[in-house]
Design a protein around this motif. Structure first.
Motif, PDB file in Angstrom:
ATOM      1  N   CYS A  82       0.909  -1.231   0.069  1.00  0.00           N
ATOM      2  CA  CYS A  82      -0.119   0.000   0.008  1.00  0.00           C
ATOM      3  C   CYS A  82       0.790   1.252  -0.071  1.00  0.00           C
ATOM      4  CB  CYS A  82      -0.909   0.077   1.262  1.00  0.00           C
ATOM      5  SG  CYS A  82      -2.274  -1.076   1.244  1.00  0.00           S
ATOM      6  N   ILE A  83       1.752   1.265   0.879  1.00  0.00           N
ATOM      7  CA  ILE A  83       2.703   2.352   0.821  1.00  0.00           C
ATOM      8  C   ILE A  83       3.435   2.856  -0.317  1.00  0.00           C
ATOM      9  CG2 ILE A  83       4.781   3.657   2.195  1.00  0.00           C
ATOM     10  CD1 ILE A  83       3.699   2.249   4.867  1.00  0.00           C
ATOM     11  N   THR A  84       4.041   1.640  -0.977  1.00  0.00           N
ATOM     12  CA  THR A  84       4.633   2.024  -2.051  1.00  0.00           C
ATOM     13  C   THR A  84       3.726   2.097  -3.211  1.00  0.00           C
ATOM     14  OG1 THR A  84       6.038  -0.110  -1.487  1.00  0.00           O
ATOM     15  CG2 THR A  84       6.168   0.632  -3.893  1.00  0.00           C
ATOM     16  N   LYS A  85       2.720   1.850  -3.361  1.00  0.00           N
ATOM     17  CA  LYS A  85       1.529   2.380  -4.559  1.00  0.00           C
ATOM     18  C   LYS A  85       1.313   3.702  -3.963  1.00  0.00           C
ATOM     19  CE  LYS A  85       0.264  -2.429  -6.245  1.00  0.00           C
ATOM     20  NZ  LYS A  85       0.960  -2.136  -7.333  1.00  0.00           N
ATOM     21  N   LEU A  86       1.065   3.975  -2.909  1.00  0.00           N
ATOM     22  CA  LEU A  86       0.570   5.450  -2.403  1.00  0.00           C
ATOM     23  C   LEU A  86       1.660   6.291  -2.872  1.00  0.00           C
ATOM     24  CD1 LEU A  86      -1.331   4.618   0.628  1.00  0.00           C
ATOM     25  CD2 LEU A  86      -2.271   5.538  -1.530  1.00  0.00           C
ATOM     26  N   ARG A  87       3.022   6.191  -2.537  1.00  0.00           N
ATOM     27  CA  ARG A  87       4.245   7.108  -2.882  1.00  0.00           C
ATOM     28  C   ARG A  87       4.318   7.071  -4.712  1.00  0.00           C
ATOM     29  NH1 ARG A  87       7.484   4.920   1.687  1.00  0.00           N
ATOM     30  NH2 ARG A  87       7.635   6.583   3.127  1.00  0.00           N
ATOM     31  N   GLN A  88       3.961   5.964  -5.144  1.00  0.00           N
ATOM     32  CA  GLN A  88       4.295   5.922  -6.675  1.00  0.00           C
ATOM     33  C   GLN A  88       3.251   6.923  -7.140  1.00  0.00           C
ATOM     34  OE1 GLN A  88       3.642   1.990  -7.720  1.00  0.00           O
ATOM     35  NE2 GLN A  88       5.917   1.546  -7.280  1.00  0.00           N
ATOM     36  N   GLY A  89       1.969   7.129  -6.676  1.00  0.00           N
ATOM     37  CA  GLY A  89       0.978   7.995  -7.229  1.00  0.00           C
ATOM     38  C   GLY A  89       0.994   9.251  -6.600  1.00  0.00           C
ATOM     39  N   ALA A  90       2.029   9.654  -5.841  1.00  0.00           N
ATOM     40  CA  ALA A  90       1.798  11.137  -5.239  1.00  0.00           C
ATOM     41  C   ALA A  90       1.716  11.934  -6.081  1.00  0.00           C
ATOM     42  CB  ALA A  90       3.002  10.941  -4.343  1.00  0.00           C
ATOM     43  N   GLU A 148      -5.622   9.505  -8.788  1.00  0.00           N
ATOM     44  CA  GLU A 148      -5.898   8.269  -9.630  1.00  0.00           C
ATOM     45  C   GLU A 148      -5.646   8.294 -10.883  1.00  0.00           C
ATOM     46  OE1 GLU A 148      -9.140   6.068  -6.676  1.00  0.00           O
ATOM     47  OE2 GLU A 148      -9.840   7.456  -8.458  1.00  0.00           O
ATOM     48  N   THR A 149      -4.948   7.108 -11.383  1.00  0.00           N
ATOM     49  CA  THR A 149      -4.777   6.911 -12.852  1.00  0.00           C
ATOM     50  C   THR A 149      -5.968   6.600 -13.526  1.00  0.00           C
ATOM     51  OG1 THR A 149      -3.545   5.117 -12.573  1.00  0.00           O
ATOM     52  CG2 THR A 149      -2.157   6.880 -12.698  1.00  0.00           C
ATOM     53  N   PHE A 150      -6.753   5.953 -12.728  1.00  0.00           N
ATOM     54  CA  PHE A 150      -8.046   5.488 -13.228  1.00  0.00           C
ATOM     55  C   PHE A 150      -9.055   5.321 -12.238  1.00  0.00           C
ATOM     56  CE2 PHE A 150      -5.495   1.882 -11.856  1.00  0.00           C
ATOM     57  CZ  PHE A 150      -6.433   0.939 -10.952  1.00  0.00           C
ATOM     58  N   LEU A 154      -7.669   3.979  -5.826  1.00  0.00           N
ATOM     59  CA  LEU A 154      -7.412   3.869  -4.394  1.00  0.00           C
ATOM     60  C   LEU A 154      -8.221   2.716  -3.888  1.00  0.00           C
ATOM     61  CD1 LEU A 154      -5.907   5.864  -2.690  1.00  0.00           C
ATOM     62  CD2 LEU A 154      -8.146   6.930  -1.936  1.00  0.00           C
ATOM     63  N   THR A 155      -9.042   2.284  -4.337  1.00  0.00           N
ATOM     64  CA  THR A 155      -9.793   1.061  -3.822  1.00  0.00           C
ATOM     65  C   THR A 155      -8.992  -0.210  -4.228  1.00  0.00           C
ATOM     66  OG1 THR A 155     -11.513   0.251  -5.809  1.00  0.00           O
ATOM     67  CG2 THR A 155     -12.228   2.046  -3.935  1.00  0.00           C
ATOM     68  N   THR A 156      -8.295  -0.171  -5.247  1.00  0.00           N
ATOM     69  CA  THR A 156      -7.407  -1.327  -5.523  1.00  0.00           C
ATOM     70  C   THR A 156      -6.231  -1.452  -4.654  1.00  0.00           C
ATOM     71  OG1 THR A 156      -6.052  -0.200  -7.245  1.00  0.00           O
ATOM     72  CG2 THR A 156      -8.027  -1.158  -8.026  1.00  0.00           C
ATOM     73  N   ILE A 157      -5.965  -0.327  -4.037  1.00  0.00           N
ATOM     74  CA  ILE A 157      -4.716  -0.309  -3.160  1.00  0.00           C
ATOM     75  C   ILE A 157      -5.098  -0.702  -1.792  1.00  0.00           C
ATOM     76  CG2 ILE A 157      -2.854   1.230  -2.078  1.00  0.00           C
ATOM     77  CD1 ILE A 157      -2.976   2.950  -4.449  1.00  0.00           C
ATOM     78  N   PRO A 182      -6.042  -9.943 -14.843  1.00  0.00           N
ATOM     79  CA  PRO A 182      -4.905 -10.829 -14.059  1.00  0.00           C
ATOM     80  C   PRO A 182      -4.008  -9.653 -13.076  1.00  0.00           C
ATOM     81  CG  PRO A 182      -4.622 -11.417 -16.065  1.00  0.00           C
ATOM     82  CD  PRO A 182      -5.684 -10.355 -16.266  1.00  0.00           C
ATOM     83  N   ASP A 183      -4.053  -8.500 -13.649  1.00  0.00           N
ATOM     84  CA  ASP A 183      -3.580  -7.534 -12.662  1.00  0.00           C
ATOM     85  C   ASP A 183      -4.298  -6.716 -11.796  1.00  0.00           C
ATOM     86  OD1 ASP A 183      -4.962  -5.752 -13.944  1.00  0.00           O
ATOM     87  OD2 ASP A 183      -3.213  -4.404 -15.065  1.00  0.00           O
ATOM     88  N   GLY A 184      -5.451  -7.074 -11.697  1.00  0.00           N
ATOM     89  CA  GLY A 184      -6.437  -6.666 -10.630  1.00  0.00           C
ATOM     90  C   GLY A 184      -7.112  -5.150 -10.780  1.00  0.00           C
ATOM     91  N   THR A 185      -6.748  -4.666 -11.956  1.00  0.00           N
ATOM     92  CA  THR A 185      -6.977  -3.156 -12.005  1.00  0.00           C
ATOM     93  C   THR A 185      -8.811  -3.031 -12.260  1.00  0.00           C
ATOM     94  OG1 THR A 185      -6.495  -3.515 -14.331  1.00  0.00           O
ATOM     95  CG2 THR A 185      -4.779  -2.291 -13.077  1.00  0.00           C
ATOM     96  N   ASP A 186      -9.124  -4.039 -12.604  1.00  0.00           N
ATOM     97  CA  ASP A 186     -10.657  -4.009 -12.724  1.00  0.00           C
ATOM     98  C   ASP A 186     -11.372  -4.570 -11.371  1.00  0.00           C
ATOM     99  OD1 ASP A 186     -10.085  -6.658 -13.189  1.00  0.00           O
ATOM    100  OD2 ASP A 186     -11.269  -6.961 -15.055  1.00  0.00           O
TER     101      ASP A 186
END
Ligand SMILES: Nc1ncnc2c1ncn2[C@@H]1O[C@H](COP(=O)(O)OP(=O)(O)OP(=O)(O)O)[C@@H](O)[C@H]1O
Ligand SMILES: C[C@@](O)(CCOP(=O)(O)OP(=O)(O)O)CC(=O)O
Length: 395
Positions: A82-90, A148-150, A154-157, A182-186
């Motif tokens: 979660c922290i990594t993905k949040l930092r990536q989308g800062a 958010e890029t889509f 945030l809910t996927t994180i 497979p990547d869970g984006t949906d």
């Protein structure tokens, strides 16, 4: 204006959600992708909530988490993801007049102190991981100006913190879509209905045990996926039909159908637990007495006026309508010697019961909204942090 030596902080709340159509079983353990979609109701944060203060500084040596006054391990793979993905989308932090205060690339130099409190028992099957991880993700996202890029990112994180947490990022009735990618984006959570027409719904939580449970949801559902044929049948054949009926019931304000499906869903989830090998028992004798009580009550009243649902623990969540609450409360008293009266009137209450040895505490609540920002300054009275970014209260 330089923020070089300043502590940045935000304080937020996130609600608990209770699944009416249950999530039990993953098709991908790593990304936390479910076997089937699920549907929940968000509870009012005025009654049950996680509150989290996040403080960021370049001078902290590492990320740290305090939960209910004690330092808690933050090195788990889930929290780190979660922290990594949040930092990536800062995103960039700007002042009200648009001046750049912190460029998004700068956030990687900041570390967090995360201070969090649940105002209800943690790890007792009352969805603390849902509100807890939702608040964790939401608060950090607010501080980092996360973009958010889509829709639903945030809910996927939050989902990767704990599956059910993705549903606590929204209010009303919330659908967590199963997805196929497979990547869970949906596999995102979406508001299915605001719940505005369900304000008369009352949710009575009967706590029969507030101790930590023996089998965590994560471990329990893993064994169920490996061993239960009933779970396979349920996720493929039963859930899609029940979900579609539930969707109609919510739209048509049909309490009877909503209540019936809710009870059937809870029963089938616990049947899957029994079908797991070795079996998992979350319901106790008191839970079963509550189930019997609800069926007796409905039979006596000649309709479906109350429903029950149980997650991975013995505590009951009852659903009823405001007009029936007093009668239900009187019957609970008659049957269990327990009277969930209130400090503030019957719609919103927490009550300790010295009379009953079966039900130890009750909370009456209603449908609610998603997370909120309470404060953007460390000095604010809602902040859980001291001026130097440590918890105000420790035990
Ligand atoms: N406020 C919080 N902030 C961060 N993490 C939390 C918070 N509250 C709970 N958690 C995490 O969730 C864990 C408890 O999750 P667990 O699934 O065991 O119990 P539960 O959520 O109460 O039950 P269930 O998910 O079955 O309803 C805690 O040990 C902690 O790691
Ligand atoms: C019974 C449930 O409450 C299961 C909740 O499971 P978790 O979301 O706690 O599990 P993980 O994804 O492994 O963290 C049903 C539900 O909330 O849908």
């Amino acid at each position: 204006m330089s923020l070089e030596n300043e502590l940045l902080s935000v304080t937020c709340t996130a609600p608990v959600n209770i699944a009416l159509i249950k999530y039990w079983g993953k098709r991908d353990e790593e990304k936390i992708l479910p076997l089937n979609p699920s549907l929940s109701i968000t509870l009012d944060v005025d009654d049950l909530r996680t509150k989290t203060t996040v403080v960021a500084s370049k001078h902290f040596d590492r990320d740290r988490l305090w939960l209910n006054g004690k330092e808690h391990d933050i090195s788990s793979k889930r929290m780190q993801t979660c922290i990594t993905k949040l930092r990536q989308g800062a995103g960039d932090l700007r002042s009200d007049d648009g001046t750049l205060l912190i460029a998004k690339e700068e956030w990687k130099h900041y570390r967090f102190h995360i201070i969090s409190e649940n105002n209800f028992p943690t790890a007792a099957g009352l969805a603390s991981s849902a509100s807890g991880l939702a608040c964790f993700v939401y608060s950090i996202s607010q501080l980092l100006c996360f973009k958010e890029t889509f829709p639903g990112e945030l809910t996927t994180i939050a989902r990767q913190g704990s599956g059910s947490a993705c549903r606590s990022l929204l209010g009303g009735f919330v659908l967590w879509e199963c997805g196929i990618a497979p990547d869970g984006t949906d596999s995102i959570a979406k508001q299915m209905d605001t719940g505005d027409k369900w304000k008369h719904l009352r949710i009575v939580i009967l706590i029969v045990n507030d101790q930590q449970k023996k089998t965590s949801s994560t471990a329990g559902m893993q064994t169920s996926v490996q061993t239960s044929d009933l779970l396979k049948f349920r996720s493929k054949e039963v859930v899609p039909v029940q979900l579609s009926r539930m969707r109609d019931a919510i739209k048509e304000e049909d309490f009877t159908t909503l209540a019936t499906i809710t009870m059937q869903e809870s029963n089938q989830f616990h049947a899957c637990c029994l079908d797991t090998f070795p079996p998992i028992f979350y319901l106790t004798d008191v839970s079963k007495e509550i189930i019997q009580f609800v069926h007796d009550y409905n039979a006596k009243c000649g309709g479906t006026f109350v429903a029950y649902t149980f997650d991975a623990g013995p505590n009951a969540v009852l659903l009823t309508q405001d007009e029936n609450l007093d009668k239900l409360v009187a019957s609970l008293y008659q049957r269990f010697g327990f009277f969930p009266v209130t400090r503030e009137g019957v719609t919103s209450s927490v009550c300790e019961s010295p009379q009953s040895d079966q039900i130890i505490r009750s909370i009456v609540t209603k449908i609610g909204e998603g997370p909120r920002v309470l404060a953007k300054s460390i000095d604010h009275e809602e902040s859980l942090a001291t001026k130097d970014g440590k918890p105000k209260f420790t035990i």
